[in-house]
Design a protein around this motif. Sequence first.
Motif, PDB file in Angstrom:
ATOM      1  N   GLN A 120       0.843  -1.199   0.000  1.00 25.81           N
ATOM      2  CA  GLN A 120       0.000   0.000   0.000  1.00 25.81           C
ATOM      3  C   GLN A 120       0.878   1.250   0.000  1.00 25.81           C
ATOM      4  O   GLN A 120       1.761   1.387   0.840  1.00 25.81           O
ATOM      5  N   GLY A 121       0.626   2.135  -0.968  1.00 22.86           N
ATOM      6  CA  GLY A 121       1.415   3.351  -1.092  1.00 22.86           C
ATOM      7  C   GLY A 121       1.672   3.665  -2.552  1.00 22.86           C
ATOM      8  O   GLY A 121       1.156   2.983  -3.455  1.00 22.86           O
ATOM      9  N   PRO A 122       2.495   4.652  -2.826  1.00 21.74           N
ATOM     10  CA  PRO A 122       2.807   5.020  -4.219  1.00 21.74           C
ATOM     11  C   PRO A 122       3.666   3.950  -4.889  1.00 21.74           C
ATOM     12  O   PRO A 122       4.209   3.056  -4.223  1.00 21.74           O
ATOM     13  N   ASP A 123       3.816   4.072  -6.203  1.00 20.25           N
ATOM     14  CA  ASP A 123       4.625   3.086  -6.955  1.00 20.25           C
ATOM     15  C   ASP A 123       6.030   2.978  -6.396  1.00 20.25           C
ATOM     16  O   ASP A 123       6.588   1.896  -6.271  1.00 20.25           O
ATOM     17  N   TRP A 124       6.626   4.138  -6.107  1.00 18.93           N
ATOM     18  CA  TRP A 124       7.961   4.198  -5.487  1.00 18.93           C
ATOM     19  C   TRP A 124       7.741   4.688  -4.059  1.00 18.93           C
ATOM     20  O   TRP A 124       7.299   5.793  -3.835  1.00 18.93           O
ATOM     21  N   LEU A 125       8.019   3.815  -3.070  1.00 17.50           N
ATOM     22  CA  LEU A 125       7.666   4.113  -1.683  1.00 17.50           C
ATOM     23  C   LEU A 125       8.436   5.306  -1.146  1.00 17.50           C
ATOM     24  O   LEU A 125       9.634   5.450  -1.387  1.00 17.50           O
ATOM     25  N   GLU A 126       7.739   6.142  -0.420  1.00 18.28           N
ATOM     26  CA  GLU A 126       8.358   7.336   0.153  1.00 18.28           C
ATOM     27  C   GLU A 126       9.272   6.993   1.332  1.00 18.28           C
ATOM     28  O   GLU A 126       8.965   6.095   2.130  1.00 18.28           O
ATOM     29  N   ASP A 127      10.392   7.720   1.401  1.00 18.21           N
ATOM     30  CA  ASP A 127      11.342   7.627   2.518  1.00 18.21           C
ATOM     31  C   ASP A 127      11.982   6.235   2.628  1.00 18.21           C
ATOM     32  O   ASP A 127      12.480   5.867   3.704  1.00 18.21           O
ATOM     33  N   VAL A 128      11.970   5.469   1.551  1.00 16.19           N
ATOM     34  CA  VAL A 128      12.662   4.179   1.533  1.00 16.19           C
ATOM     35  C   VAL A 128      13.856   4.309   0.598  1.00 16.19           C
ATOM     36  O   VAL A 128      13.694   4.688  -0.564  1.00 16.19           O
ATOM     37  N   PRO A 129      15.064   4.021   1.059  1.00 18.45           N
ATOM     38  CA  PRO A 129      16.249   4.213   0.205  1.00 18.45           C
ATOM     39  C   PRO A 129      16.295   3.201  -0.937  1.00 18.45           C
ATOM     40  O   PRO A 129      15.690   2.118  -0.880  1.00 18.45           O
ATOM     41  N   ALA A 130      17.023   3.576  -1.976  1.00 17.88           N
ATOM     42  CA  ALA A 130      17.276   2.648  -3.069  1.00 17.88           C
ATOM     43  C   ALA A 130      18.314   1.617  -2.619  1.00 17.88           C
ATOM     44  O   ALA A 130      19.248   1.931  -1.865  1.00 17.88           O
ATOM     45  N   CYS A 131      18.148   0.379  -3.048  1.00 21.07           N
ATOM     46  CA  CYS A 131      19.084  -0.666  -2.669  1.00 21.07           C
ATOM     47  C   CYS A 131      20.432  -0.426  -3.344  1.00 21.07           C
ATOM     48  O   CYS A 131      20.481  -0.043  -4.515  1.00 21.07           O
ATOM     49  N   ALA A 132      21.461  -0.655  -2.631  1.00 23.90           N
ATOM     50  CA  ALA A 132      22.811  -0.460  -3.184  1.00 23.90           C
ATOM     51  C   ALA A 132      23.081  -1.516  -4.231  1.00 23.90           C
ATOM     52  O   ALA A 132      22.644  -2.642  -4.111  1.00 23.90           O
TER      53      ALA A 132
END
Length: 288
Positions: A276-288
């Motif tokens: 649940q949330g936007p396509d790209w989750l807010e405040d979640v970092p991109a995986c290295a």
Amino acid sequence: MSSRSGPRRTAPATTLLAPLAFLAVFLWSSPASPAAADSGCRVLAPGASAAAERAVDAACEQVDKDVWYTWGGGHGERPGATYGQVDPTDPASEHDPERLGFDCSGLVRHAWARAAGSDLLNGVASQQYYTHRAAGRFTAAQGLGPLLPGDLLVWGTSRHLHHIALYLGAGKMAEARQSGTKLMVSDVRLGGDYFGAVRVDAGPVDGRVFRTWGTGVWTKDRPSTAAGRVYAFPGPTTIRVGCQKHAEVVTSDGYTNDAWSYLPDYGAWMTNIYIQGPDWLEDVPACA
């Protein structure tokens, strides 16, 4: 005759007073019934958190009360014993609807709710093991060495964990094992399909927490629909997301998205479509 009959009547009565007095003292000081057997259910090793020790105490309270195992017991609206259900696969469960008690995950739910003051682990064994409140996880290969009282022991596979119990320390556990038995203390069964253990943290959750939607949604060992299956969420589930990345494009249930989230508690990936949330989750970092 009368002067000699008096002493004959009083002498036997005086003689009886001593043994009667002894008997009265014995009965007063002796238990009215045999003492209840010590179940041995208690914290059996040092090092656990105060919350974990409270969870052990809460589980042991039910063990000491000779509460029944009941299939589905403990999964009411609130934590606590409930009447069970008939398990179609187990003839021994025929009396479970008449018995107030717990199944394995119902007991764990009750114990940790009492310990934390909130319903932390509302779910079946797999949902409890994969809790987003995990402070640590331990594989079967690690054995009992790193475990502390209050840790949750589980049996089964990553796709289906079918049993859970509360570790006491010293190789012992409290469990609701099966229909037809009472809650009990057992030796930890490390053989067979013992899967591992998880340590519960009743404090604030480290990381970003989201909610899934849908039923039977599989997590994957790589961010791809062709990857191996790890675990299927039976329904909406609270999850902790470690990071996210753009990977395979997925179209499902009317949505298309290439974002995948890594779930550290499962060691697995999930398409963001079912978070649940936007396509790209807010405040979640991109995986290295």
